[in-house]
Design a protein around this motif. Sequence first.
Motif, mmCIF file in Angstrom:
data_model
loop_
_atom_site.group_PDB
_atom_site.id
_atom_site.type_symbol
_atom_site.label_atom_id
_atom_site.label_comp_id
_atom_site.label_asym_id
_atom_site.label_seq_id
_atom_site.Cartn_x
_atom_site.Cartn_y
_atom_site.Cartn_z
ATOM 1 N N MET A 1 0.840 -1.202 0.000
ATOM 2 C CA MET A 1 0.000 0.000 0.000
ATOM 3 C C MET A 1 0.869 1.244 0.000
ATOM 4 N N LYS A 2 0.595 2.129 -0.912
ATOM 5 C CA LYS A 2 1.276 3.417 -0.907
ATOM 6 C C LYS A 2 0.496 4.313 0.042
ATOM 7 N N LEU A 3 1.201 4.914 0.938
ATOM 8 C CA LEU A 3 0.505 5.765 1.890
ATOM 9 C C LEU A 3 0.383 7.183 1.362
ATOM 10 N N PRO A 4 -0.752 7.788 1.604
ATOM 11 C CA PRO A 4 -0.915 9.178 1.189
ATOM 12 C C PRO A 4 -0.057 10.067 2.096
ATOM 13 N N THR A 5 0.605 11.018 1.515
ATOM 14 C CA THR A 5 1.513 11.835 2.312
ATOM 15 C C THR A 5 0.808 12.935 3.074
ATOM 16 N N GLU A 6 -0.336 13.360 2.559
ATOM 17 C CA GLU A 6 -0.934 14.557 3.153
ATOM 18 C C GLU A 6 -1.659 14.289 4.478
ATOM 19 N N LYS A 7 -2.014 13.018 4.708
ATOM 20 C CA LYS A 7 -2.733 12.713 5.949
ATOM 21 C C LYS A 7 -1.809 12.134 7.010
ATOM 22 N N VAL A 37 6.394 2.199 12.460
ATOM 23 C CA VAL A 37 6.200 3.578 12.894
ATOM 24 C C VAL A 37 7.509 4.371 12.794
ATOM 25 N N ARG A 38 8.572 3.778 13.271
ATOM 26 C CA ARG A 38 9.860 4.478 13.222
ATOM 27 C C ARG A 38 10.282 4.744 11.781
ATOM 28 N N MET A 39 10.017 3.788 10.904
ATOM 29 C CA MET A 39 10.370 3.975 9.497
ATOM 30 C C MET A 39 9.509 5.062 8.856
ATOM 31 N N LEU A 40 8.228 5.032 9.147
ATOM 32 C CA LEU A 40 7.361 6.068 8.568
ATOM 33 C C LEU A 40 7.856 7.452 8.962
ATOM 34 N N ARG A 41 8.267 7.571 10.196
ATOM 35 C CA ARG A 41 8.758 8.878 10.647
ATOM 36 C C ARG A 41 10.018 9.261 9.892
ATOM 37 N N LYS A 42 10.864 8.301 9.657
ATOM 38 C CA LYS A 42 12.076 8.581 8.884
ATOM 39 C C LYS A 42 11.731 8.961 7.460
ATOM 40 N N MET A 43 10.580 8.483 7.001
ATOM 41 C CA MET A 43 10.173 8.786 5.635
ATOM 42 C C MET A 43 9.346 10.070 5.575
ATOM 43 N N GLY A 44 9.214 10.730 6.707
ATOM 44 C CA GLY A 44 8.579 12.043 6.701
ATOM 45 C C GLY A 44 7.100 12.093 7.034
ATOM 46 N N TYR A 45 6.525 10.976 7.443
ATOM 47 C CA TYR A 45 5.105 10.994 7.771
ATOM 48 C C TYR A 45 4.874 11.463 9.199
ATOM 49 N N GLU A 46 3.691 12.019 9.414
ATOM 50 C CA GLU A 46 3.278 12.350 10.768
ATOM 51 C C GLU A 46 2.558 11.102 11.282
ATOM 52 N N VAL A 47 3.044 10.550 12.379
ATOM 53 C CA VAL A 47 2.505 9.273 12.846
ATOM 54 C C VAL A 47 2.113 9.311 14.318
ATOM 55 N N VAL A 48 1.020 8.643 14.621
ATOM 56 C CA VAL A 48 0.608 8.461 16.009
ATOM 57 C C VAL A 48 0.514 6.957 16.233
ATOM 58 N N PHE A 49 1.060 6.481 17.339
ATOM 59 C CA PHE A 49 1.141 5.046 17.583
ATOM 60 C C PHE A 49 0.507 4.730 18.938
ATOM 61 N N VAL A 50 -0.594 3.994 18.919
ATOM 62 C CA VAL A 50 -1.267 3.694 20.180
ATOM 63 C C VAL A 50 -1.565 2.208 20.358
ATOM 64 N N SER A 51 -1.692 1.832 21.599
ATOM 65 C CA SER A 51 -2.137 0.498 21.964
ATOM 66 C C SER A 51 -2.558 0.579 23.423
ATOM 67 N N SER A 518 15.719 11.026 14.918
ATOM 68 C CA SER A 518 14.905 12.019 14.227
ATOM 69 C C SER A 518 15.430 12.343 12.830
ATOM 70 N N VAL A 519 16.453 11.610 12.426
ATOM 71 C CA VAL A 519 17.048 11.869 11.125
ATOM 72 C C VAL A 519 16.216 11.227 10.014
ATOM 73 N N ARG A 520 16.184 11.858 8.849
ATOM 74 C CA ARG A 520 15.430 11.306 7.721
ATOM 75 C C ARG A 520 16.238 10.263 6.958
ATOM 76 N N LEU A 521 15.547 9.493 6.157
ATOM 77 C CA LEU A 521 16.186 8.445 5.365
ATOM 78 C C LEU A 521 17.264 9.017 4.430
ATOM 79 N N GLU A 522 17.042 10.206 3.951
ATOM 80 C CA GLU A 522 17.970 10.854 3.007
ATOM 81 C C GLU A 522 19.354 11.043 3.633
ATOM 82 N N GLU A 523 19.372 11.097 4.958
ATOM 83 C CA GLU A 523 20.642 11.312 5.643
ATOM 84 C C GLU A 523 21.649 10.204 5.305
ATOM 85 N N ALA A 524 21.140 9.063 4.893
ATOM 86 C CA ALA A 524 22.019 7.934 4.565
ATOM 87 C C ALA A 524 23.006 8.279 3.452
#
Length: 563
Positions: A1-7, A37-51, A518-524
Amino acid sequence: MKLPTEKPVLVTSALPYVNGECHIGHLRTYVPADIYVRMLRKMGYEVVFVSGSDTHGTPIVLSAEAQGVTPEEVVEKYHEHFRRTFAELNVKFDYFGRTDSETNHKRTAEIVQRLVENGFVYKKVLKQAFCNTCGRFLPDRYVEGECPYCGAVARGDECDQGCSKHLEPGEILEPRCKVCGSKADFKDQEHFFFKLSSFADFLASYLEGLGGTLNARNYAREWVRKELRDWCVTRSLEWGVKFPGREDLVVYVWVDAPIGYISFTEELLKNRGKEEGWQRFWKEDGATVVHFIGTDIIYHHCIFWPAMLKGAGYSLPNAVVASGMVKIDGKTFSKTRGNVVWVSEFLERFHPDALRYFLVAHSSHTKELDFSWGAFATRLNNELVGILGNLVHRVLSFGYKNFGVVPEGVVKEEVLVEIEKAKAEVVRAVEEYEFKKLVDAAMGLANFGNSFFQREEPWHLLKQGEAGRERCGEIVKNVLQIIKAVCVFLDAVLPEKMAEVWEGLGMKTGSAGSDLRSVRLEEAVAEIKSGQRLKKPKKMFERFLATAEGDLKSPQPPSRNKK
RNA sequence: GCCGGGGUGGCCUAGUUGGUUAGGGCGCCAGACUCAUAAUCUGGAAGUCGCGGGUCCGAACCCCGCCCCCGGCACCA
């Protein structure tokens, strides 16, 4: 699934049922969810993680009785246990709640009320077993008796030892209470049903557009294709969320448990000062909701849950990611047979990152994962120590000893190409929920690092005067660049160890110092700066039980006899 | 029974718009190196891609039949 970036993305991880300790089977869902979740954040998404903890239901009540305590006490104890265990494993939720919270009681009552108002709930009188000794109604699985078809000893809901037929309430002969053993009577009792059957068409089309893993959709599709029966959503229990207007009934635990996902979002956003912020996630279709679960609860997440949400006028989850079950030595997990590995037992001996690694590296996310101490030892020794640990240790040691800082030099095209290749694979792995591919890509890069270092033999160059030393420095810088990239790619899997390496590379010092998390994937692919101070490395992981003979084939498990 | 997933060298496994010598890992064998946790690197041996038909110039991949393994078939959290 490709995630929408705007949401923004809301990721949930299945709720642990808090009546026992955490074993590695639980972790098959939580660790990948955390990595995601950690990867999504590195990819620039705004993420909330609950359980949060699933606190209601008959098993907790009975387990409390057996221990002579209240359900609250059982819940309190294991809620704390799971919360702490997740923290130890660096599974970092933004919020970890519990379904017996006031918010969840309110939200559940509200949703059930909506379902009633919208005409999706009706009353029906059922025959239910009642134990006079215990003084309560018994759920069918706690009734024991004789199968009316084959005569075998059977459970109230199915003939589990004989013909395996499903039994309707009241069908079983000679019913007895499974808790105290005394005779049970069937009495008429009023219950409430959810009209699941009227959601068949809705579910069929909903499932077509549902993201996540294929296994979830396949199972659910088949259930819808067959027949959906209405669903009894009340239980005669004290412990739970009261059914609106009925003091004698609570809602079935599978009603209030998933609603926990909503309540936890509410509680989190309220803590952040956004009282109505949760609506964006659950009412306005303003977010992408991704559920991480095990294959055992696909039914509840792909059938019951979306039907409930739809019926109550809420927005719907976008993806369900179902992980395969964990086996031990090829056998199904079984607490009673002692075929189980407790997380606490594991952590007495190994670093949590090693477990995180094994859980994703050993098998595809949707397939079953067969744990054995031998398999764990092999991966730990060959991959974490041999490939990754060795690369970091040899290059950092060499660099530290001979240069002390990241040497001058140009990062070669060949190296950048390899890093870019790995990066593309990492992104694809996240999009496919295939965390093994993520690990494989990163380890492949580490492998390349080892070959490169070996091939260039910088230790020889060092003996060839000033020009040799310069060329040597360049080689070292190139491999440090590779290590930097590996840190970025594996941070989600090995957060503690990669952070240490990041620091060892001198990435945190200086004005441009950065925090790996907090570094982005591009930092690689961003060039590692020459002149950064290197640190003398420590061993990343210890080998697992190398005997004097170096025989690693049959390592002894740690304290296996422990009860 | 129905449905889903799978059967690839000793073991685990990649591989769908069918196409040159079927890729990787573990284990095994040989060699190299010594910066590194007896770690690393290079090379090698080893495969009727479950069975039998078919389509095609050509199939692990498509079609038909069959065999075997795992899982699901619901109110159990």
